[in-house]
Design a protein around this motif. Structure first.
Motif, PDB file in Angstrom:
ATOM      1  N   ASP A 136      37.548 -43.925  68.475  1.00 10.51           N
ATOM      2  CA  ASP A 136      36.800 -45.366  68.613  1.00 10.51           C
ATOM      3  C   ASP A 136      38.335 -46.402  68.438  1.00 10.51           C
ATOM      4  O   ASP A 136      37.873 -47.462  68.244  1.00 10.51           O
ATOM      5  CB  ASP A 136      35.955 -45.550  67.065  1.00 10.51           C
ATOM      6  N   CYS A 137      39.539 -45.453  68.524  1.00 15.81           N
ATOM      7  CA  CYS A 137      40.615 -46.377  67.989  1.00 15.81           C
ATOM      8  C   CYS A 137      42.032 -46.164  68.669  1.00 15.81           C
ATOM      9  O   CYS A 137      41.758 -44.457  69.128  1.00 15.81           O
ATOM     10  CB  CYS A 137      40.746 -46.388  66.402  1.00 15.81           C
ATOM     11  N   ILE A 138      42.751 -47.320  69.285  1.00 20.06           N
ATOM     12  CA  ILE A 138      43.539 -46.698  69.752  1.00 20.06           C
ATOM     13  C   ILE A 138      44.863 -47.323  69.241  1.00 20.06           C
ATOM     14  O   ILE A 138      45.815 -46.449  70.505  1.00 20.06           O
ATOM     15  CB  ILE A 138      44.055 -47.451  71.726  1.00 20.06           C
ATOM     16  N   LEU A 139      44.782 -47.674  68.226  1.00 20.06           N
ATOM     17  CA  LEU A 139      45.944 -47.774  67.259  1.00 20.06           C
ATOM     18  C   LEU A 139      46.472 -48.507  67.652  1.00 20.06           C
ATOM     19  O   LEU A 139      47.658 -48.935  67.426  1.00 20.06           O
ATOM     20  CB  LEU A 139      47.001 -46.198  67.378  1.00 20.06           C
ATOM     21  N   CYS A 140      45.943 -49.776  68.510  1.00 16.76           N
ATOM     22  CA  CYS A 140      46.621 -50.638  69.359  1.00 16.76           C
ATOM     23  C   CYS A 140      46.605 -51.531  67.858  1.00 16.76           C
ATOM     24  O   CYS A 140      48.164 -52.752  68.099  1.00 16.76           O
ATOM     25  CB  CYS A 140      45.951 -51.603  69.925  1.00 16.76           C
ATOM     26  N   GLY A 141      46.226 -51.438  66.728  1.00 19.29           N
ATOM     27  CA  GLY A 141      47.149 -52.779  65.895  1.00 19.29           C
ATOM     28  C   GLY A 141      46.251 -53.803  65.604  1.00 19.29           C
ATOM     29  O   GLY A 141      46.590 -55.264  65.065  1.00 19.29           O
ATOM     30  N   LEU A 142      45.787 -53.872  66.707  1.00 16.47           N
ATOM     31  CA  LEU A 142      45.319 -55.732  66.755  1.00 16.47           C
ATOM     32  C   LEU A 142      44.555 -56.420  65.365  1.00 16.47           C
ATOM     33  O   LEU A 142      44.739 -57.891  64.722  1.00 16.47           O
ATOM     34  CB  LEU A 142      43.585 -56.107  68.199  1.00 16.47           C
ATOM     35  N   CYS A 143      43.711 -54.949  65.085  1.00 20.94           N
ATOM     36  CA  CYS A 143      43.037 -55.799  63.610  1.00 20.94           C
ATOM     37  C   CYS A 143      43.723 -55.725  62.982  1.00 20.94           C
ATOM     38  O   CYS A 143      43.674 -56.911  62.066  1.00 20.94           O
ATOM     39  CB  CYS A 143      41.631 -54.810  63.901  1.00 20.94           C
ATOM     40  N   VAL A 144      44.468 -55.107  63.061  1.00 20.98           N
ATOM     41  CA  VAL A 144      45.572 -55.502  61.611  1.00 20.98           C
ATOM     42  C   VAL A 144      46.081 -56.338  61.284  1.00 20.98           C
ATOM     43  O   VAL A 144      46.006 -57.141  60.159  1.00 20.98           O
ATOM     44  CB  VAL A 144      46.416 -54.224  61.337  1.00 20.98           C
ATOM     45  N   TYR A 166      45.067 -43.540  61.046  1.00 19.17           N
ATOM     46  CA  TYR A 166      44.533 -44.398  61.773  1.00 19.17           C
ATOM     47  C   TYR A 166      44.395 -45.878  60.698  1.00 19.17           C
ATOM     48  O   TYR A 166      44.902 -45.638  59.713  1.00 19.17           O
ATOM     49  CB  TYR A 166      42.798 -43.409  60.922  1.00 19.17           C
ATOM     50  N   ILE A 167      43.202 -46.531  61.402  1.00 19.28           N
ATOM     51  CA  ILE A 167      43.165 -47.863  60.695  1.00 19.28           C
ATOM     52  C   ILE A 167      42.468 -47.581  59.134  1.00 19.28           C
ATOM     53  O   ILE A 167      41.206 -46.829  59.351  1.00 19.28           O
ATOM     54  CB  ILE A 167      42.699 -48.410  61.878  1.00 19.28           C
ATOM     55  N   THR A 168      42.017 -47.730  58.051  1.00 16.46           N
ATOM     56  CA  THR A 168      41.541 -48.053  56.860  1.00 16.46           C
ATOM     57  C   THR A 168      41.433 -48.982  56.381  1.00 16.46           C
ATOM     58  O   THR A 168      42.971 -49.671  56.165  1.00 16.46           O
ATOM     59  CB  THR A 168      41.231 -47.265  56.431  1.00 16.46           C
ATOM     60  N   ILE A 187      38.724 -59.068  67.468  1.00 19.23           N
ATOM     61  CA  ILE A 187      39.972 -58.978  68.436  1.00 19.23           C
ATOM     62  C   ILE A 187      39.908 -57.267  69.127  1.00 19.23           C
ATOM     63  O   ILE A 187      40.160 -56.875  69.970  1.00 19.23           O
ATOM     64  CB  ILE A 187      41.075 -59.204  67.716  1.00 19.23           C
ATOM     65  N   CYS A 188      38.829 -56.392  68.151  1.00 22.44           N
ATOM     66  CA  CYS A 188      39.222 -54.731  68.881  1.00 22.44           C
ATOM     67  C   CYS A 188      39.046 -54.833  70.595  1.00 22.44           C
ATOM     68  O   CYS A 188      38.360 -55.423  70.705  1.00 22.44           O
ATOM     69  CB  CYS A 188      38.686 -54.328  68.227  1.00 22.44           C
ATOM     70  N   PRO A 189      39.804 -54.340  71.062  1.00 23.07           N
ATOM     71  CA  PRO A 189      39.133 -53.866  72.372  1.00 23.07           C
ATOM     72  C   PRO A 189      38.570 -52.520  72.236  1.00 23.07           C
ATOM     73  O   PRO A 189      38.043 -52.431  73.729  1.00 23.07           O
ATOM     74  CB  PRO A 189      40.810 -53.290  72.585  1.00 23.07           C
ATOM     75  N   VAL A 190      38.024 -51.755  71.684  1.00 24.68           N
ATOM     76  CA  VAL A 190      37.175 -50.650  71.985  1.00 24.68           C
ATOM     77  C   VAL A 190      36.230 -51.126  70.527  1.00 24.68           C
ATOM     78  O   VAL A 190      35.439 -49.711  71.289  1.00 24.68           O
ATOM     79  CB  VAL A 190      37.891 -49.699  71.893  1.00 24.68           C
ATOM     80  N   CYS A 191      36.389 -51.620  70.348  1.00 25.58           N
ATOM     81  CA  CYS A 191      35.022 -51.642  68.988  1.00 25.58           C
ATOM     82  C   CYS A 191      33.781 -52.591  69.842  1.00 25.58           C
ATOM     83  O   CYS A 191      33.421 -53.197  69.400  1.00 25.58           O
ATOM     84  CB  CYS A 191      35.431 -52.280  68.040  1.00 25.58           C
TER      85      CYS A 191
HETATM   86  S1  SF4 Z   1      41.837 -53.108  66.749  1.00 31.66           S
HETATM   87 FE1  SF4 Z   1      39.814 -51.899  67.513  1.00 31.66          FE
HETATM   88  S2  SF4 Z   1      41.238 -49.944  68.853  1.00 31.66           S
HETATM   89 FE2  SF4 Z   1      42.834 -51.459  67.722  1.00 31.66          FE
HETATM   90  S3  SF4 Z   1      43.799 -50.722  65.899  1.00 31.66           S
HETATM   91 FE3  SF4 Z   1      41.927 -52.003  65.183  1.00 31.66          FE
HETATM   92  S4  SF4 Z   1      40.299 -50.518  65.516  1.00 31.66           S
HETATM   93 FE4  SF4 Z   1      41.810 -49.048  66.372  1.00 31.66          FE
END
Ligand code: SF4
Ligand code: SF4
Ligand code: SF4
Ligand code: FES
Length: 244
Positions: A136-144, A166-168, A187-191
């Motif tokens: 569910d995550c491409i590790l783009c880091g936008l959410c962080v 992973y993000i947590t 902002i998540c592109p895949v959520c």
């Molecule tokens: S914004 Fe979505 S896809 Fe990108 S790191 Fe965060 S959870 Fe993963």
């Protein structure tokens, strides 16, 4: 990540010339290359970039070719500085091939992301040769970055290395810092709701029109960090109850 400090020592407003697809143009040296290219109306695909956040250079979709003759290389434009005399090509065969390959890998990672599927259609990418991972995550880091830079919360971050990254939240526990603002999800592109098509795990299809929140079927697979979920107002106990 490439430092842009070299360029930012120049004062804003002192424009520098560089070559963009064969034409000489001017750019503010404090811009990154992606900003400069977009300024001239050229569309570059991005997944991990947002104007309001610091660039991170994770997805590499914004790849362009820089240099001339035999000495060219592919760079991620969102983390590459604008330099005087730089030669940039945004849509060479090599660039298009690289972007397609990157998108193919991302789709294999998150095959049911509507955003990635839409992008695949745009890229005319009809086949994914890699094994679907169904993450569910491409590790783009936008959410962080959104959480830290815009919300001032620092409630989530990366953990683990390599394939276990992973993000947590800290210690994988409900975060006291989280304000439940929803900005990370926004902002998540895949959520997004996952593809519900007949072969969702293996093919790109347009079956993702089901508005049921699929993530609550198993709480472990929830696509956000809110407990209880603001949208469906269910906590782990409700979900577990539903699964019994
Ligand atoms: S914004 Fe979505 S896809 Fe990108 S790191 Fe965060 S959870 Fe993963
Ligand atoms: S909902 Fe929580 S984790 Fe997400 S951006 Fe807001 S404060 Fe950060
Ligand atoms: S748990 Fe609720 S808020 Fe979170 S993604 Fe699923 S439906 Fe949306
Ligand atoms: S948009 Fe530049 S690396 Fe993702």
């Amino acid at each position: 990540m490439i430092s842009m400090s070299e360029n930012t020592t120049r004062s804003r407003g002192e424009m520098v010339p560089f070559m963009l697809n064969g034409a000489e143009v001017l750019a503010d040296p404090t811009w990154n290359l992606l900003e400069a290219i977009k300024f001239y109306g050229i569309d570059i695909p991005t997944l991990c970039y947002d104007e309001g956040l610091s660039p991170y250079g994770a997805c590499r979709l914004c790849t362009v070719e820089v240099g001339s003759g035999d000495k060219t290389k592919l760079v991620a434009s969102c983390v590459h500085p604008v330099k005087e005399g730089l030669e940039v090509h945004t849509h060479t065969k090599r660039v298009i091939k690289a972007r397609k390959m990157i998108l193919e890998l991302l789709i294999a990672r998150c095959p049911s992301s509507k955003k990635l599927q839409d992008m695949a259609a745009l890229f005319e990418l009809n086949e994914v040769r890699f094994k679907p991972l169904n993450y569910d995550c491409i590790l783009c880091g936008l959410c962080v970055r959104m959480c830290e830079e815009q919300m001032g919360a620092k409630a989530i971050g990366f953990t683990g290395r390599g394939t276990k990254r992973y993000i947590t939240t800290p210690f994988d526990m409900t975060s006291e810092e989280c304000r439940k603002c929803g900005a990370c999800m926004y902002i998540c592109p895949v959520c997004e709701l996952r593809c519900q098509g007949p072969q969702a795990d293996t093919t790109l299809c347009s079956g993702c029109i089901n508005t049921e929140p699929v993530c609550v079927e198993e709480y472990d697979e929830a696509m956000c960090y809110m407990v209880p979920c603001l949208s469906c107002m269910k906590g782990p106990e409700d979900v577990n109850k539903n699964n019994k």
